[in-house]
Design an enzyme around this catalytic site. Structure first.
Site, PDB file in Angstrom:
ATOM      1  N   GLY A 172       6.971 -14.527 -11.544  1.00 28.86           N
ATOM      2  CA  GLY A 172       6.234 -16.295 -10.868  1.00 28.86           C
ATOM      3  C   GLY A 172       6.177 -15.430  -9.549  1.00 28.86           C
ATOM      4  N   LYS A 181       6.824 -12.075 -28.254  1.00 34.02           N
ATOM      5  CA  LYS A 181       6.936 -11.264 -27.447  1.00 34.02           C
ATOM      6  C   LYS A 181       8.804 -11.880 -26.976  1.00 34.02           C
ATOM      7  CE  LYS A 181       6.834 -11.685 -22.706  1.00 34.02           C
ATOM      8  NZ  LYS A 181       6.648 -12.192 -21.004  1.00 34.02           N
ATOM      9  N   ALA A 208       4.441 -10.076 -15.547  1.00 33.70           N
ATOM     10  CA  ALA A 208       5.078 -10.834 -14.936  1.00 33.70           C
ATOM     11  C   ALA A 208       4.792  -9.620 -12.890  1.00 33.70           C
ATOM     12  CB  ALA A 208       6.952 -10.516 -14.802  1.00 33.70           C
ATOM     13  N   GLY A 209       4.664 -10.947 -12.284  1.00 29.99           N
ATOM     14  CA  GLY A 209       3.859 -10.261 -10.902  1.00 29.99           C
ATOM     15  C   GLY A 209       2.714 -10.659 -10.143  1.00 29.99           C
ATOM     16  N   ASN A 218       0.985 -15.267 -16.452  1.00 31.98           N
ATOM     17  CA  ASN A 218       1.082 -17.210 -16.187  1.00 31.98           C
ATOM     18  C   ASN A 218       1.174 -17.380 -14.933  1.00 31.98           C
ATOM     19  OD1 ASN A 218       3.653 -19.696 -17.600  1.00 31.98           O
ATOM     20  ND2 ASN A 218       1.300 -19.914 -17.097  1.00 31.98           N
TER      21      ASN A 218
END
Length: 264
Positions: free
Chosen positions: A167, A106, A193-194, A215
């Protein structure tokens, strides 16, 4: 009654996966919580920040691969913490060495520490080098449809536009750009993300995304293990709703029961 409509599995670099949820390994309180939350999520692909996580480069220290074994999960090394193409390429080459020739990576080249927004110029440079070097590149990028198209043309096997800042937990901030990327896509599109909670993941899948990577939404939940399981179901529900096709939106009410043939 069960629908006969069959889904096709997610395919990346010639390998198929039943789960469309990809998860990270950072921000957990310890390796045991990491293991339990990832197990609960049902994810088959786990991404690892090579610059921040020991996967064998630091002998004698706890090794993430002891709890996330490569014979059970596909390890997706990432270049988090890299701010230029040279750094990112070097990190991918290190990961390939540590993981016995593993080519799936990635790519993530950041612009600054405050926003963690992608530096698309450096990302394009790194992607071109890595593809020529034989890597299977999944690439974190902005939600700019033109950049997403260029990355696919370079040879990246998947594009991963952000839904919100890394995050942030803000959810899908610009669904309209995502829809354009999805309409033009020649490779799998994954939201990266988000995502903050299960409904965000479901919306991403309902839009037609092939998968979602997350994550912080799991690791920073009050109960990461339970949130991991919630995300598993959210991804499934969103994918099923996408395949089923939602009803059209209407400005005014529509009776649930048909009006034709009523007895006078």
């Amino acid at each position: 009654m069960t629908s006969n409509r069959q889904d096709t599995p997610l395919t990346l670099a010639g390998r198929t996966y039943q789960s469309r949820l990809l998860v990270g390994t950072g921000k957990y309180k310890d390796l045991e919580e990491t293991r339990l939350a990832i197990e609960a999520s049902g994810a088959e692909i786990v991404t690892v920040a090579v610059r921040r996580t020991n996967i064998g480069q630091n002998p004698g220290e706890p090794n993430l691969l002891d709890v996330i074994p490569p014979d059970r999960y596909t390890i997706l090394p990432n270049t988090a913490g890299c701010y230029d193409a040279v750094e990112a390429v070097r990190t991918c080459r290190l990961a390939r060495e540590l993981l016995d020739g593993h080519s799936l990576v990635k790519l993530e080249v950041l612009a600054d520490q405050k926003t963690l927004f992608p530096n698309v110029i450096e990302t394009l440079k790194a992607a071109e080098t890595l593809v020529k070097d034989g890597f299977d590149v999944m690439v974190y990028t902005s939600d700019d449809p033109i950049i997403a198209r260029q990355l696919a043309e370079i040879g990246c096997i998947a594009v991963m536009p952000l839904a919100g800042l890394i995050g942030s937990g803000l959810g899908i901030c610009n669904p309209y750009n995502l829809r354009i990327i999805l309409e033009e896509a020649k490779v799998p599109v994954l939201v990266d993300a988000g995502v903050g909670t299960a409904s965000d993941a479901t919306i991403a899948m309902e839009l037609g995304c092939d998968a979602v990577l997350m994550n912080t939404a799991i690791a920073h939940a009050k109960d990461p293990v339970l949130m991991g399981e919630a995300m598993k179901h959210a991804i499934l529900a969103g994918r099923m709703a996408y395949l089923a096709g939602r009803m059209p939106r209407k400005l005014y009410a529509s009776a649930s029961s048909p009006l034709e043939g009523l007895i006078n």
